[in-house]
Motif scaffolding. Structure first.
Motif, PDB file in Angstrom:
ATOM      1  N   HIS A 123       0.836  -1.298   0.060  1.00 19.20           N
ATOM      2  CA  HIS A 123      -0.011   0.009  -0.021  1.00 19.20           C
ATOM      3  C   HIS A 123       0.901   1.173  -0.037  1.00 19.20           C
ATOM      4  CE1 HIS A 123      -3.816  -2.256   1.899  1.00 19.20           C
ATOM      5  NE2 HIS A 123      -3.303  -2.819   0.597  1.00 19.20           N
ATOM      6  N   ASN A 124       0.756   2.378  -0.571  1.00 19.74           N
ATOM      7  CA  ASN A 124       1.297   3.451  -0.992  1.00 19.74           C
ATOM      8  C   ASN A 124       1.769   3.924   0.047  1.00 19.74           C
ATOM      9  OD1 ASN A 124       2.041   3.271  -3.871  1.00 19.74           O
ATOM     10  ND2 ASN A 124       0.328   4.632  -4.410  1.00 19.74           N
ATOM     11  N   LYS A 133      10.158   7.748   2.094  1.00 21.23           N
ATOM     12  CA  LYS A 133       9.591   9.016   1.666  1.00 21.23           C
ATOM     13  C   LYS A 133       8.243   9.410   2.221  1.00 21.23           C
ATOM     14  CE  LYS A 133      11.547   7.287  -2.802  1.00 21.23           C
ATOM     15  NZ  LYS A 133      11.027   6.752  -4.248  1.00 21.23           N
ATOM     16  N   TYR A 134       7.670  10.356   1.619  1.00 20.02           N
ATOM     17  CA  TYR A 134       6.265  10.607   2.111  1.00 20.02           C
ATOM     18  C   TYR A 134       5.334   9.773   1.771  1.00 20.02           C
ATOM     19  CZ  TYR A 134       2.020  13.426   2.839  1.00 20.02           C
ATOM     20  OH  TYR A 134       0.744  13.448   3.053  1.00 20.02           O
ATOM     21  N   GLY A 135       4.638   9.030   2.646  1.00 19.95           N
ATOM     22  CA  GLY A 135       3.648   8.170   2.317  1.00 19.95           C
ATOM     23  C   GLY A 135       2.219   8.364   2.540  1.00 19.95           C
ATOM     24  N   ALA A 136       1.356   8.319   1.536  1.00 18.07           N
ATOM     25  CA  ALA A 136      -0.041   8.659   1.630  1.00 18.07           C
ATOM     26  C   ALA A 136      -0.805   8.317   0.571  1.00 18.07           C
ATOM     27  CB  ALA A 136      -0.362  10.468   1.556  1.00 18.07           C
ATOM     28  N   VAL A 153      -2.566   8.612   5.654  1.00 14.15           N
ATOM     29  CA  VAL A 153      -1.278   9.607   5.418  1.00 14.15           C
ATOM     30  C   VAL A 153      -0.274   8.863   6.651  1.00 14.15           C
ATOM     31  CG1 VAL A 153      -0.012  11.727   6.419  1.00 14.15           C
ATOM     32  CG2 VAL A 153      -2.199  11.591   5.016  1.00 14.15           C
ATOM     33  N   ALA A 154       0.657   8.581   6.212  1.00 13.34           N
ATOM     34  CA  ALA A 154       1.666   7.390   7.238  1.00 13.34           C
ATOM     35  C   ALA A 154       2.929   8.285   7.721  1.00 13.34           C
ATOM     36  CB  ALA A 154       2.026   6.350   6.558  1.00 13.34           C
ATOM     37  N   ALA A 155       3.353   7.735   8.809  1.00 13.86           N
ATOM     38  CA  ALA A 155       4.826   8.428   9.124  1.00 13.86           C
ATOM     39  C   ALA A 155       5.849   7.050   9.901  1.00 13.86           C
ATOM     40  CB  ALA A 155       4.543   9.395  10.392  1.00 13.86           C
ATOM     41  N   PRO A 156       6.863   7.154   9.697  1.00  9.21           N
ATOM     42  CA  PRO A 156       7.810   6.067  10.254  1.00  9.21           C
ATOM     43  C   PRO A 156       8.039   6.300  11.763  1.00  9.21           C
ATOM     44  CG  PRO A 156       9.106   7.972   9.421  1.00  9.21           C
ATOM     45  CD  PRO A 156       7.595   8.207   9.274  1.00  9.21           C
ATOM     46  N   ILE A 157       8.092   5.032  12.363  1.00 12.07           N
ATOM     47  CA  ILE A 157       8.234   4.684  13.826  1.00 12.07           C
ATOM     48  C   ILE A 157       9.850   4.428  13.873  1.00 12.07           C
ATOM     49  CG2 ILE A 157       7.519   3.479  15.892  1.00 12.07           C
ATOM     50  CD1 ILE A 157       5.061   3.082  14.772  1.00 12.07           C
TER      51      ILE A 157
END
Length: 481
Positions: A123-124, A133-136, A153-157
């Motif tokens: 999933h993108n 990268k910026y994931g959305a 909208v995703a962010a890395p942990i």
């Protein structure tokens, strides 16, 4: 089609096309949706970053501790609340969150754990975030429903320099649809109000532009019909200049035509008495009895008096015809000039044994008038009635008040007006033979009355009575106190 109608239709066409394009462009979903998506996506990025930072605090040996995270979401789901956002009331949390491990496998789903254990690495939002990268992404839950899209909208942990997983925040677009619909409705309403206002302003503008043209048209028609009216107020625009040019042209044409008519009619009317005087003078050179000489001298005196009367009346008439408006105008009770005219004509009526009677109202009948001209006009009406009344006849005058006018009515019991003469009785120099002498007058009296009535914005009419005789009616605007 009138100029006003053309201006209004053109204005409506231009404004209608402009507003249709503008409102259609503003309310187009393709234009509104990206703006709303942008306004929603930006705080979702902040939320995803904040959640990622909170989860990073609960890392143990690179593993994400989700116990507290899960408890927090359970409390949020179960706790009732109400928040009024402008006209919309929000009573439920519609934001969902899922967390994946470093391989993209879902380890937490706030939507009752439905996606837990599934591989979201393709999933993108997850895929791009795992790539640094910026994931959305935006995905439709129902391919046939355009409003079923959900924004992720995703962010890395991060665990140090290593990515321990991904947190993705999602929000359905249905929550934004109500705002979009309300915005479109408000835009349509405001657009309709603005269009109505522009139409009203355009109509007022067209009236402002065309009103001087209508006034000028009415003035030109009045000149065509021979009515005496002043040039209307047209302002200082091009229409005003055109009106002044019309007035100058009217004066020039009226002056030229008046001089031609003046010379022709004066020459025609004086021709007969001059011929009579010349004939009598030639005969007086011959020897004749004294009584015959006195007869010819009397003819010369009477014809000279006739010429004098024509000249005096014509000068008075020309002075009235030259006026564009009244100079000496003041409130006047019509009863007063009627009484004075009746007194001054009494001797002439007595010479024919004519009885005169007048019926005047007890209350004043006030008009705004030039007293001298009005009295002269009334005197002319009395003289005309006496001239056509038979010896021993009667002349009746009456004054009545109507809603907006005062009406003087002068009746005689003479032969009346022949049908052929009805259209011409107010023409200059037109006269009918008197019943008792067969002679004609100067033919200027009724023409003078008509000019005076016109100057006072009134009217005069001469018609036959139902039982014989003639009836003259002079109507003047009444001043209502």
């Amino acid at each position: 089609m009138s100029i006003r109608a053309r201006i209004i239709l053109t204005h409506l066409l231009i404004v209608g096309i402009g507003f249709f394009y503008l409102v259609n462009k503003i309310t187009d979903a393709k234009e509104i949706k990206p703006r709303y998506m942008q306004s929603v996506e930006e705080p979702m990025v902040d939320t995803a970053r904040l959640l990622a930072a909170l989860l990073e605090r609960n890392l143990a040996d690179g593993r994400i501790d989700l116990i507290g995270f899960r408890e927090a979401f359970d409390k949020v789901r179960s706790r009732p609340f109400s928040a009024r956002i402008y006209s919309r009331e929000k009573t439920a949390v519609d934001v969902n969150v899922y967390v994946t491990d470093a391989n993209g496998v879902v380890i937490f789903d706030s939507d009752h754990g439905r996606a837990e254990g599934q591989d979201y690495s393709r999933h993108n939002d997850v895929y791009l975030t795992l790539q640094g990268k910026y994931g959305a992404r935006s995905t439709k839950s129902d391919p046939n429903d355009p409003t079923s899209s959900v924004l992720f909208v995703a962010a890395p942990i991060m665990s140090g320099e290593t990515m321990a997983g991904v947190v993705s925040v999602s929000k359905p677009q249905k929550s934004m649809a109500s705002f979009m619909q309300e915005t479109r409705r408000n835009i349509f309403i405001m657009g309709a109000i603005a269009a109505a206002a522009v139409v009203l302003v355009g109509t007022a503008l067209s009236m402002w532009i065309t009103r001087p043209i209508q006034r000028l048209t009415a003035y030109a028609r009045a000149v065509r019909d021979g009515r005496r009216i002043p040039l209307p107020k047209l302002g200082t625009s091009e229409i005003g200049s055109l009106g002044n040019a019309f007035e100058e042209m009217r004066d020039a044409l009226d002056g030229r035509k008046y001089i031609e008519n003046y010379v022709q009619t004066l020459t025609h009317e004086i021709k007969s008495p001059v011929a009579a005087i010349r004939g009598a003078a030639e005969l007086l050179r011959e020897n004749m009895p004294p009584e015959q000489r006195d007869k010819f001298l009397g003819n010369i005196e009477s014809e000279t008096a006739r010429i004098q009367e024509i000249v005096d009346r014509l000068l008075l008439l020309s002075a009235v015809e030259a006026k564009r408006a009244l100079d000496d105008q003041k409130p006047l009770d019509l009863r007063e000039p009627i009484q004075r005219a009746e007194a001054s004509i009494a001797a002439q009526a007595a010479a024919k044994a004519i009885s005169m009677a007048s019926t005047l109202p007890p209350e004043p009948c006030i008009v705004s008038a030039d007293e001298f001209l009005i009295e002269k006009a009334i005197l002319n009406l009395f003289q005309n009635a006496i001239a056509f009344a038979p010896r021993g006849g009667k002349v009746l005058a009456s004054l009545k008040q109507h809603d907006g006018s005062c009406e003087l009515r002068v009746e005689d019991n003479g032969p009346g007006v022949p049908d052929y003469a009805q259209p011409r009785v107010f023409e200059r120099f037109f006269s009918l033979p008197r019943p008792d002498t067969g002679k004609k007058s100067s033919g200027l009296g009724l023409a003078f009355v008509r000019e005076v009535a016109s100057l006072h914005r009134g009217s005069v009419e001469l018609k036959n009575g139902p039982s014989g005789g003639a009836i003259a009616e002079l109507r003047l605007p009444r001043v209502i106190s």
